[in-house]
Scaffold this motif. Structure first.
Motif, PDB file in Angstrom:
ATOM      1  N   ALA A 128      47.132  95.352  16.087  1.00 47.18           N
ATOM      2  CA  ALA A 128      46.464  94.663  14.981  1.00 47.18           C
ATOM      3  C   ALA A 128      45.040  95.168  14.808  1.00 47.18           C
ATOM      4  CB  ALA A 128      46.468  93.153  15.232  1.00 47.18           C
ATOM      5  N   PHE A 129      44.331  95.380  15.901  1.00 45.45           N
ATOM      6  CA  PHE A 129      42.968  95.892  15.812  1.00 45.45           C
ATOM      7  C   PHE A 129      42.928  97.284  15.186  1.00 45.45           C
ATOM      8  CE2 PHE A 129      41.330  92.660  18.810  1.00 45.45           C
ATOM      9  CZ  PHE A 129      40.135  92.373  18.168  1.00 45.45           C
ATOM     10  N   VAL A 130      43.908  98.124  15.517  1.00 43.37           N
ATOM     11  CA  VAL A 130      43.948  99.473  14.942  1.00 43.37           C
ATOM     12  C   VAL A 130      44.149  99.403  13.426  1.00 43.37           C
ATOM     13  CG1 VAL A 130      45.224 101.645  14.871  1.00 43.37           C
ATOM     14  CG2 VAL A 130      44.755 100.549  17.066  1.00 43.37           C
ATOM     15  N   TYR A 131      45.119  98.631  12.990  1.00 42.12           N
ATOM     16  CA  TYR A 131      45.402  98.541  11.554  1.00 42.12           C
ATOM     17  C   TYR A 131      44.253  97.871  10.798  1.00 42.12           C
ATOM     18  CZ  TYR A 131      50.191 100.234  11.860  1.00 42.12           C
ATOM     19  OH  TYR A 131      51.300 101.025  12.031  1.00 42.12           O
ATOM     20  N   LEU A 132      43.680  96.834  11.377  1.00 42.71           N
ATOM     21  CA  LEU A 132      42.568  96.157  10.709  1.00 42.71           C
ATOM     22  C   LEU A 132      41.327  97.032  10.692  1.00 42.71           C
ATOM     23  CD1 LEU A 132      43.110  92.569  12.111  1.00 42.71           C
ATOM     24  CD2 LEU A 132      43.170  93.221   9.705  1.00 42.71           C
ATOM     25  N   GLY A 133      41.162  97.861  11.720  1.00 43.53           N
ATOM     26  CA  GLY A 133      40.047  98.809  11.705  1.00 43.53           C
ATOM     27  C   GLY A 133      40.178  99.808  10.567  1.00 43.53           C
ATOM     28  N   ILE A 134      41.412 100.252  10.299  1.00 36.91           N
ATOM     29  CA  ILE A 134      41.650 101.154   9.170  1.00 36.91           C
ATOM     30  C   ILE A 134      41.337 100.455   7.857  1.00 36.91           C
ATOM     31  CG2 ILE A 134      43.426 102.462   7.945  1.00 36.91           C
ATOM     32  CD1 ILE A 134      44.751 102.955  10.671  1.00 36.91           C
ATOM     33  N   VAL A 135      41.731  99.170   7.740  1.00 38.93           N
ATOM     34  CA  VAL A 135      41.415  98.392   6.534  1.00 38.93           C
ATOM     35  C   VAL A 135      39.906  98.281   6.358  1.00 38.93           C
ATOM     36  CG1 VAL A 135      41.553  96.092   5.505  1.00 38.93           C
ATOM     37  CG2 VAL A 135      43.579  97.102   6.559  1.00 38.93           C
ATOM     38  N   ALA A 136      39.200  98.015   7.461  1.00 35.80           N
ATOM     39  CA  ALA A 136      37.748  97.854   7.383  1.00 35.80           C
ATOM     40  C   ALA A 136      37.046  99.159   7.035  1.00 35.80           C
ATOM     41  CB  ALA A 136      37.217  97.318   8.715  1.00 35.80           C
ATOM     42  N   LEU A 137      37.588 100.291   7.465  1.00 39.02           N
ATOM     43  CA  LEU A 137      36.987 101.579   7.140  1.00 39.02           C
ATOM     44  C   LEU A 137      37.297 102.002   5.707  1.00 39.02           C
ATOM     45  CD1 LEU A 137      37.550 103.624  10.419  1.00 39.02           C
ATOM     46  CD2 LEU A 137      35.382 102.809   9.489  1.00 39.02           C
ATOM     47  N   ASP A 138      38.186 101.285   5.046  1.00 39.72           N
ATOM     48  CA  ASP A 138      38.502 101.586   3.651  1.00 39.72           C
ATOM     49  C   ASP A 138      37.739 100.624   2.746  1.00 39.72           C
ATOM     50  OD1 ASP A 138      39.591 102.418   1.292  1.00 39.72           O
ATOM     51  OD2 ASP A 138      41.557 101.501   1.639  1.00 39.72           O
ATOM     52  N   GLY A 139      38.333  99.511   2.403  1.00 39.98           N
ATOM     53  CA  GLY A 139      37.669  98.508   1.575  1.00 39.98           C
ATOM     54  C   GLY A 139      37.395  98.933   0.151  1.00 39.98           C
ATOM     55  N   PHE A 140      37.951 100.066  -0.270  1.00 44.62           N
ATOM     56  CA  PHE A 140      37.633 100.615  -1.586  1.00 44.62           C
ATOM     57  C   PHE A 140      38.083  99.700  -2.720  1.00 44.62           C
ATOM     58  CE2 PHE A 140      39.445 102.954  -5.214  1.00 44.62           C
ATOM     59  CZ  PHE A 140      38.282 103.481  -5.758  1.00 44.62           C
ATOM     60  N   ALA A 141      39.348  99.251  -2.674  1.00 50.22           N
ATOM     61  CA  ALA A 141      39.908  98.510  -3.805  1.00 50.22           C
ATOM     62  C   ALA A 141      39.151  97.221  -4.063  1.00 50.22           C
ATOM     63  CB  ALA A 141      41.389  98.211  -3.541  1.00 50.22           C
ATOM     64  N   VAL A 142      38.853  96.475  -3.000  1.00 44.68           N
ATOM     65  CA  VAL A 142      38.165  95.192  -3.167  1.00 44.68           C
ATOM     66  C   VAL A 142      36.763  95.400  -3.728  1.00 44.68           C
ATOM     67  CG1 VAL A 142      37.274  93.169  -1.949  1.00 44.68           C
ATOM     68  CG2 VAL A 142      39.520  94.073  -1.374  1.00 44.68           C
ATOM     69  N   VAL A 143      36.035  96.362  -3.172  1.00 40.29           N
ATOM     70  CA  VAL A 143      34.665  96.619  -3.639  1.00 40.29           C
ATOM     71  C   VAL A 143      34.667  97.141  -5.070  1.00 40.29           C
ATOM     72  CG1 VAL A 143      32.604  98.019  -3.246  1.00 40.29           C
ATOM     73  CG2 VAL A 143      33.796  96.991  -1.313  1.00 40.29           C
ATOM     74  N   GLN A 144      35.603  98.023  -5.392  1.00 40.21           N
ATOM     75  CA  GLN A 144      35.678  98.595  -6.730  1.00 40.21           C
ATOM     76  C   GLN A 144      35.935  97.531  -7.790  1.00 40.21           C
ATOM     77  OE1 GLN A 144      35.149 101.533  -7.981  1.00 40.21           O
ATOM     78  NE2 GLN A 144      36.310 101.650  -9.883  1.00 40.21           N
ATOM     79  N   VAL A 145      36.797  96.572  -7.484  1.00 43.97           N
ATOM     80  CA  VAL A 145      37.175  95.560  -8.467  1.00 43.97           C
ATOM     81  C   VAL A 145      36.169  94.411  -8.512  1.00 43.97           C
ATOM     82  CG1 VAL A 145      38.940  93.870  -9.092  1.00 43.97           C
ATOM     83  CG2 VAL A 145      39.618  96.135  -8.285  1.00 43.97           C
ATOM     84  N   ASN A 191      27.620  99.674   6.095  1.00 43.46           N
ATOM     85  CA  ASN A 191      28.473  98.577   5.640  1.00 43.46           C
ATOM     86  C   ASN A 191      29.867  98.657   6.250  1.00 43.46           C
ATOM     87  OD1 ASN A 191      26.396  97.580   4.028  1.00 43.46           O
ATOM     88  ND2 ASN A 191      27.055  98.729   2.229  1.00 43.46           N
ATOM     89  N   ASN A 192      30.428  99.863   6.326  1.00 40.12           N
ATOM     90  CA  ASN A 192      31.735 100.011   6.952  1.00 40.12           C
ATOM     91  C   ASN A 192      31.691  99.660   8.439  1.00 40.12           C
ATOM     92  OD1 ASN A 192      32.575 102.474   4.644  1.00 40.12           O
ATOM     93  ND2 ASN A 192      34.048 100.904   5.232  1.00 40.12           N
ATOM     94  N   ALA A 193      30.584  99.986   9.105  1.00 41.17           N
ATOM     95  CA  ALA A 193      30.446  99.634  10.518  1.00 41.17           C
ATOM     96  C   ALA A 193      30.420  98.115  10.692  1.00 41.17           C
ATOM     97  CB  ALA A 193      29.184 100.260  11.099  1.00 41.17           C
ATOM     98  N   THR A 194      29.712  97.427   9.802  1.00 40.85           N
ATOM     99  CA  THR A 194      29.688  95.958   9.852  1.00 40.85           C
ATOM    100  C   THR A 194      31.086  95.394   9.630  1.00 40.85           C
ATOM    101  OG1 THR A 194      27.415  95.943   9.001  1.00 40.85           O
ATOM    102  CG2 THR A 194      28.662  93.880   8.858  1.00 40.85           C
ATOM    103  N   MET A 195      31.792  95.926   8.637  1.00 43.09           N
ATOM    104  CA  MET A 195      33.157  95.475   8.375  1.00 43.09           C
ATOM    105  C   MET A 195      34.078  95.784   9.550  1.00 43.09           C
ATOM    106  SD  MET A 195      33.317  96.755   4.398  1.00 43.09           S
ATOM    107  CE  MET A 195      35.062  96.397   4.179  1.00 43.09           C
TER     108      MET A 195
END
Length: 302
Positions: free
Chosen positions: A223-240, A69-73
């Motif tokens: 932008a790609f670097v920062y968005l890649g970090i966001v995509a590898l996280d995604g914890f808060a959105v999925v948790q809530v 899922n993180n790879a897709t994101m």
């Protein structure tokens, strides 16, 4: 005098370096060590197990779902956000005799698009949870209102669409910031270049592709670097947002969520540390590859 200056700089930097070592480097070192143990969170109850935690990761089906899922994101979120941000920033700068002048009210549009940045990600997740509500949510209500009842569904309960619904929220919450960032980069391009392109008969698409995009490439790379970090996280959105959390059949499981559950629900802090170390190296690899790719492009252009 020179030696005295260097001595002064060394003593001035020493407190900052000490704080960095204690509060940044030390936690990393502890995480690396704990990933090699079976620590359960109880002081003094850690036994060295070597690389067994990492070997276990390779056969953990839920963790592998999270990696998938993180790879897709990692592919969808940066590409969609950068594409939308560049498109909107370019549209706000289309027109004018010099080919770059902003449209009337461009500042107001930027404020509107930037508004999600004023909200925390948790608040955004709660709001979009109401939007995706299958019974009285805004999205299904709008679809039914225009006669598209067949498209209404339980957006966060169906495995085939749950992850896409989460990624849409991440893109929506991020695109405004990158619109402003790309707009600032475009504003920094010399006006004479656009005037020359206009005199040469270049249309809007040719101007964007051959002039604007190459000159904002460094900003896009960051932008790609920062968005890649966001995509590898995604914890808060999925948790809530998601049920479980993690969605139906692990459809929205991400590495950060697996780490959190393993540590604070099951008390397997050593195994959770191994997940964190794996996520750390994945993020580091992404950043290095993105920066090296940008450097290679600059060398080729030179």
């Amino acid at each position: 005098m020179r030696h005295g200056r260097y001595r002064f700089l060394a003593w001035a930097l020493l407190p900052a370096l000490a704080l960095h070592a204690v509060f940044v480097l030390s936690p990393y070192a502890q995480a690396f060590y704990l990933s090699l143990t079976d620590w359960t969170g109880v002081a003094g109850n850690a036994h060295f197990v070597g690389l067994s935690n990492y070997r276990r990761l390779a056969s953990d089906s839920l963790f592998l779902d999270a990696v998938r899922n993180n790879a897709t994101m990692l592919v969808v979120v940066p590409l969609a956000t950068v594409a939308l941000g560049l498109f909107l920033a370019s549209m706000l700068h289309v027109g004018g005799r010099d080919g770059r002048s902003a449209v009337r009210g461009a500042g107001g549009y930027q404020i509107v698009y930037f508004f999600p940045q004023l909200l925390s990600l948790v608040v955004i997740a709660v709001l979009w949870g109401f939007v995706y509500n299958p019974t009285n949510g805004l999205l299904n209500g709008a679809l039914r209102g225009i006669g598209l009842d067949g498209l209404a569904r339980s957006w966060l309960a169906e495995p085939s669409v749950a992850l896409w619904a989460v990624m849409a929220v991440l893109v929506w919450s991020s695109v405004g910031f990158y619109l402003v960032l790309f707009s600032a980069a475009i504003d920094g391009i010399p006006k004479e270049l656009y005037e020359a392109a206009l005199l040469d008969g270049a249309g809007p698409w040719a101007t964007f592709w051959r002039l604007t995009l190459p000159l904002v490439r460094d900003t896009v790379q960051v932008a790609f670097v920062y968005l890649g970090i966001v995509a590898l996280d995604g914890f808060a959105v999925v948790q809530v947002m998601t049920v479980g959390p993690g969605g139906p059949d692990g459809a929205t499981e991400v590495i950060g969520l697996s780490l959190y559950r393993t540590a604070f629900t099951y008390g397997k802090f050593g195994y959770a540390s191994a997940m964190g170390v794996a996520l750390f190296f994945a993020t580091l690899t992404l950043a290095v590859l993105a920066l090296r790719a940008g450097r290679k492009e600059r060398l080729e252009l030179a």
